[in-house]
Design a protein around this motif. Sequence first.
Motif, PDB file in Angstrom:
ATOM      1  N   GLU A 140      -6.956   4.950  17.692  1.00 48.14           N
ATOM      2  CA  GLU A 140      -6.402   4.816  19.039  1.00 48.14           C
ATOM      3  C   GLU A 140      -5.383   5.911  19.351  1.00 48.14           C
ATOM      4  N   ARG A 185      -7.836   1.314  12.600  1.00 49.08           N
ATOM      5  CA  ARG A 185      -8.054   1.041  14.025  1.00 49.08           C
ATOM      6  C   ARG A 185      -6.936   1.667  14.879  1.00 49.08           C
ATOM      7  N   ARG A 218      -1.485   1.760  21.436  1.00 49.77           N
ATOM      8  CA  ARG A 218      -1.821   2.633  22.576  1.00 49.77           C
ATOM      9  C   ARG A 218      -0.743   2.572  23.645  1.00 49.77           C
ATOM     10  N   GLU A 242      -7.410  -5.876  17.285  1.00 48.71           N
ATOM     11  CA  GLU A 242      -7.439  -5.196  18.596  1.00 48.71           C
ATOM     12  C   GLU A 242      -6.074  -5.251  19.274  1.00 48.71           C
ATOM     13  N   ALA A 265      -4.064  -2.540  17.952  1.00 51.01           N
ATOM     14  CA  ALA A 265      -4.500  -1.250  18.504  1.00 51.01           C
ATOM     15  C   ALA A 265      -3.996  -1.077  19.941  1.00 51.01           C
TER      16      ALA A 265
END
Length: 361
Positions: free
Chosen positions: A221, A217, A179, A172, A175
């Motif tokens: 994104e 992932r 972003r 995460e 990701a």
Amino acid sequence: MLEQPFYDPERSYEENFAEGPFGDFADGVSVERTGEPEHDFLGAPLFLPFGIPAGPLINARFVAAAFAKGFDVCTYKTVRTRSYPCHPHPNVLAVHLDGDLTPELAAGSLVADDSYREPLSITNSFGVPSKDPDFWQADIARAIESAGKGQVLIGSFQGTKREGGSVEDFIEDYALAARLVAETGAPILEANLSCPNEGTAELLCFDVERVRQICERIKAEIGDRPLIIKLAHFAEEEHLVELVKTVGGVVQGLAAINTIPARIVDERGRQALPGEGRAISGVCGSSIKWAGLDMVHRLVGLREKLQLEFAVIGVGGVMSAKDYQQYGQAGADCVQSATGAMWNPYLAQEIAEYSSTEDNI
Ligand SMILES: Cc1cc2nc3c(=O)[nH]c(=O)nc-3n(C[C@H](O)[C@H](O)[C@H](O)COP(=O)(O)O)c2cc1C
């Protein structure tokens, strides 16, 4: 001949950040371009498919100086989702190798000091320092603004393992970093999966299943924004085949190589870089060209064999126009130089001149 480096190894990272770049990179003179960009790299029109990879361009001033000197593909130094400290000084030292840094030599110890001479190889050990996103998002936006016609900025990032964090948290974090970089407007993104200075034994890029999870992932994104992954040298062909089969259709570019890790000692055999987790450090420059070229050859071959479409970015030991040409002949779509460019602000101009007289990429 080695010029004054635009990132000064004698000064601290913070001093470089506040006062750099140095030498002719700071002279304010921009190379003049005429005509139209004739190359396409992941949707970006370029005059010259050559530039500087993640690392030496530590903020927007460094990036603007590199664009001004004709480095058309500039990668902003790898960022993280939270501020992160730099390893203690020194962060760069010279290592003296006359030929290739072979796997056998890399398994032993290499003596490092502060005497920079040709053929130039160095070790760099920063630990991927980062400011908070509040700072670097605005700074990357400034770096993008400084790109002229026929130039492109790549935003490099990586996830951070936190104490007590799970694998999912780590994925995460990749990701989120992607972003946050995408939000700056960076036209191309690069995930660093090959950092040797994290104090971990195994590089992330060698864990194919984890790479797949991270790439999928990140793509969820950032959508259509091109994604490059940065790789180390793969010793085993089957291992590379497995990686390319797994993510070669997910990502848009494969960049190789990062540095080659080795044990770095001073002339008395003691650890040369102070602090925990720094006995092993990444080596780059002239002595690793063989490994960058080897990866480009193999990736281009696999792309054809597996009928994939990713771009191949050749990195490692490009110190001259001839080195650039070798990468072109190996099939690289784009070439970048960190060590060579640091000590030669005119490398892009020399390559542009050479390319205009030779049949080149
Ligand atoms: C000063 C310095 C800092 C670097 N920092 C990063 C980094 O933050 N992220 C990354 O992916 N690679 C980093 N690298 C590795 C370079 O991008 C490149 O892969 C490596 O240096 C090999 O290229 P070279 O032989 O032209 O130096 C760094 C290299 C140098 C010299």
